[in-house]
Design an enzyme around this catalytic site. Structure first.
Site, short mmCIF file in Angstrom:
data_model
loop_
_atom_site.label_atom_id
_atom_site.label_comp_id
_atom_site.label_asym_id
_atom_site.label_seq_id
_atom_site.Cartn_x
_atom_site.Cartn_y
_atom_site.Cartn_z
N GLU A 195 4.82 -3.68 9.21
CA GLU A 195 3.89 -3.42 9.79
C GLU A 195 2.79 -2.68 9.95
OE1 GLU A 195 2.31 -5.09 5.18
OE2 GLU A 195 3.65 -3.90 6.02
N THR B 153 -3.68 1.60 2.66
CA THR B 153 -4.69 -0.30 3.57
C THR B 153 -5.77 0.56 5.19
OG1 THR B 153 -2.81 -1.33 2.87
CG2 THR B 153 -3.87 -1.93 5.00
#
Length: 318
Positions: free
Chosen positions: A132, A186
């Site tokens: 991530e 994101t």
């Protein structure tokens, strides 16, 4: 060979920015991991990627499944075998449903299964976090619930402390997910957030976050929805970047939803209800609002809470 499935997730849930998320049934990614003599020991090769429209990298250092798979190998101390991974994307990219986290979680679980499931799911979150950090930012509110299932509270990152929150087994919670034909990467959506906030906003979000946790543990869906809708920091800044989002939230509440907010970084909108038929009606209203308020086509589905998380779905030995 080991094949694993990891579910979609809803991060933040309003005021729970970067510290709260949950998994939802039905949607997710699949990763197949195989020991390969053609891959150098200790290394990973991305063999195949489908469902992404040709957009994801085959470079294992840039692909979230490859990064998480390699990190899992290192946690396991695997140096004598090389692995090949095949990624089957069931989640759209940039949707706010934890697409990168699902790929990372599925890869971690598949690799772990190849070597006797020596690591717990909580330990595998470390591998997911490494992935991530590269592709979307260092946050566990997608990858932790994708791996562990249910609701997960991230109490701290240093050291990493994860607290599963058990929603009562005798109650059902339904999520109405409405995804417009629009992308909200994101990293881009994180860039709109401030470095400092007003003290009053801080107090408000702390109280709403506490109410959210209370609602989960007590199974109070009405309180859950109300608290989820009450983010005063992140949602107000991100909502203008999702065409029609304000109208969608209003439409969901007017249609009977207990609450509505942005799922993760968006653009998916999530509403909560306690019945599947009502959820379908809420979804129809939200779709209409996306079209009328944002000129965006969208799809709507109703899903239950996934209490299990990532799982091995197939294994074989040559």
């Amino acid at each position: 060979m080991a094949k694993a499935f990891a579910p979609a997730t809803i991060a933040n849930l309003g005021p729970g920015f970067d510290f709260l998320g949950c998994a939802v049934e039905g949607l997710g990614d699949v990763v197949c991991a195989e020991i390969s003599e053609s891959v150098p020991p200790g290394e990973i090769l991305i063999q195949k990627v489908t469902g992404d429209g040709g957009r994801l990298s085959y470079n294992q250092k840039k692909n979230c499944a490859g990064i998480a798979g390699k990190a899992t190998m290192e946690l396991l101390g695997v140096t004598s075998f090389g692995l090949s991974l095949s990624l089957f994307k069931g989640l759209p990219l940039g949707s706010g449903l934890g697409s990168s986290a699902a790929s990372a979680a599925a890869a971690a679980v598949a690799v772990n299964a190849l070597f006797g499931n020596a690591l717990t799911k909580a330990q595998l979150v470390q591998a997911g976090l490494i992935s991530e950090a590269v592709v979307s930012g260092y946050h566990a509110d997608n990858v932790a619930p994708s791996l562990m299932g249910g609701f997960v509270l991230i109490r701290s990152y240093s050291p990493l402390h994860l607290i599963p929150l058990n929603f009562p087994l005798n109650k059902d919670l339904f999520f109405v997910l409405v995804t417009p034909v629009f992308e909200a990467p994101t990293k881009k959506m994180r860039a709109v957030l401030p470095n400092t906030i007003d003290m009053r906003q801080h107090v408000s979000n702390c109280s709403q976050g506490a109410a959210l946790v209370t609602a989960i543990l007590e199974g109070d869906i009405a309180l859950f929805g109300n608290a989820m809708s009450s983010d005063s920091i992140v949602e107000p800044l991100r909502s203008p970047f999702i065409p029609g989002m304000a109208a969608v939230k209003l439409a969901a509440i007017q249609a009977g939803a207990h609450g509505c907010t942005i799922s993760g970084a968006g653009p998916t909108a999530v509403a909560v209800t306690d019945g599947i038929e009502q959820g379908k009606a809420i979804g129809a209203s939200m779709k209409a609002a996306f079209l009328e308020g944002g000129n965006l086509l969208s799809s709507a589905s109703v899903y239950k809470l996934d209490r299990r998380g990532a799982k091995v779905v197939e294994t074989s030995q040559n």
